[in-house]
Design a protein around this motif. Structure first.
Motif, mmCIF file in Angstrom:
data_model
loop_
_atom_site.group_PDB
_atom_site.id
_atom_site.type_symbol
_atom_site.label_atom_id
_atom_site.label_comp_id
_atom_site.label_asym_id
_atom_site.label_seq_id
_atom_site.Cartn_x
_atom_site.Cartn_y
_atom_site.Cartn_z
ATOM 1 N N GLY A 176 0.797 -1.220 0.000
ATOM 2 C CA GLY A 176 0.000 0.000 0.000
ATOM 3 C C GLY A 176 0.835 1.278 0.000
ATOM 4 O O GLY A 176 0.501 2.245 -0.699
ATOM 5 N N SER A 177 1.907 1.264 0.751
ATOM 6 C CA SER A 177 2.776 2.445 0.807
ATOM 7 C C SER A 177 3.725 2.528 -0.371
ATOM 8 O O SER A 177 4.332 3.563 -0.626
ATOM 9 N N ARG A 194 3.233 2.808 -7.944
ATOM 10 C CA ARG A 194 1.899 3.351 -7.665
ATOM 11 C C ARG A 194 2.008 4.825 -7.339
ATOM 12 O O ARG A 194 3.046 5.300 -6.869
ATOM 13 N N ASP A 195 0.917 5.525 -7.587
ATOM 14 C CA ASP A 195 0.775 6.927 -7.224
ATOM 15 C C ASP A 195 -0.509 7.026 -6.417
ATOM 16 O O ASP A 195 -1.609 7.069 -6.981
ATOM 17 N N ASN A 196 -0.381 7.034 -5.111
ATOM 18 C CA ASN A 196 -1.582 7.014 -4.262
ATOM 19 C C ASN A 196 -2.387 8.297 -4.380
ATOM 20 O O ASN A 196 -3.603 8.285 -4.158
ATOM 21 N N THR A 214 -3.808 5.213 -8.501
ATOM 22 C CA THR A 214 -3.430 4.422 -9.670
ATOM 23 C C THR A 214 -2.142 3.648 -9.404
ATOM 24 O O THR A 214 -1.211 4.183 -8.799
ATOM 25 N N ALA A 215 -2.141 2.407 -9.863
ATOM 26 C CA ALA A 215 -0.940 1.588 -9.855
ATOM 27 C C ALA A 215 -0.525 1.328 -11.306
ATOM 28 O O ALA A 215 -1.356 1.387 -12.216
ATOM 29 N N TYR A 216 0.755 1.042 -11.482
ATOM 30 C CA TYR A 216 1.288 0.887 -12.831
ATOM 31 C C TYR A 216 2.134 -0.379 -12.932
ATOM 32 O O TYR A 216 2.721 -0.834 -11.943
ATOM 33 N N LEU A 217 2.190 -0.903 -14.137
ATOM 34 C CA LEU A 217 3.114 -1.992 -14.433
ATOM 35 C C LEU A 217 3.861 -1.600 -15.709
ATOM 36 O O LEU A 217 3.277 -1.622 -16.798
ATOM 37 N N GLN A 218 5.097 -1.188 -15.559
ATOM 38 C CA GLN A 218 5.937 -0.858 -16.703
ATOM 39 C C GLN A 218 6.584 -2.134 -17.208
ATOM 40 O O GLN A 218 7.283 -2.821 -16.456
#
Length: 127
Positions: free
Chosen positions: A53-54, A72-74, A78-82
């Motif tokens: 979460g953090s 992620r950018d809380n 949004t979470a990301y998968l590059q």
């Protein structure tokens, strides 16, 4: 409760890159760990990566380590998968999942421990 929507999938040549996004509803996104999974045709859904979460903790499957990065950018929920250096064997429907629990990788990698799932986004890597 949280709702998840993936985006960013598509068709890419081998060696190329894509960035998947997982947008979450709700105001408590930072409490949820996020996992990324994928499922290829006729195969079981498999763990790809996860982030706490953090954002301080991350795990990766051996097959993607060094090529994929989870973040992620809380503030944006949004979470990301590059995904870099993509291979044809990365072709699958990619899903994000969320859960309040974190833990060791062997537990986090299990599909049954995640409470919330997105609808998936198709990633196709051509050779």
């Amino acid at each position: 409760q949280v709702q998840l929507v993936e985006s960013g999938g598509g068709l890419v040549q081998a060696g190329g890159s894509l960035r998947l996004s997982c947008a979450a509803s709700g105001r408590t996104f930072s409490r949820y760990a996020v996992g990324w999974f994928r499922q290829a045709p006729a195969k079981e859904r498999e763990f790809v990566a996860a982030i706490s979460g953090s954002g301080s903790g991350t795990y990766y499957a051996d097959s993607v380590k060094g090529r994929f990065t989870v973040s992620r950018d809380n503030a944006k929920n949004t979470a990301y998968l590059q995904m870099n250096s993509l291979k044809p064997e990365d072709t699958a429907v990619y899903y994000c999942a969320a859960d309040l629990r974190w833990g060791v990788q062997s537990t986090v990698a299990g599909t049954t421990r995640w409470d919330y799932w997105g609808q998936g986004t198709q990633v196709t890597v051509s050779s």
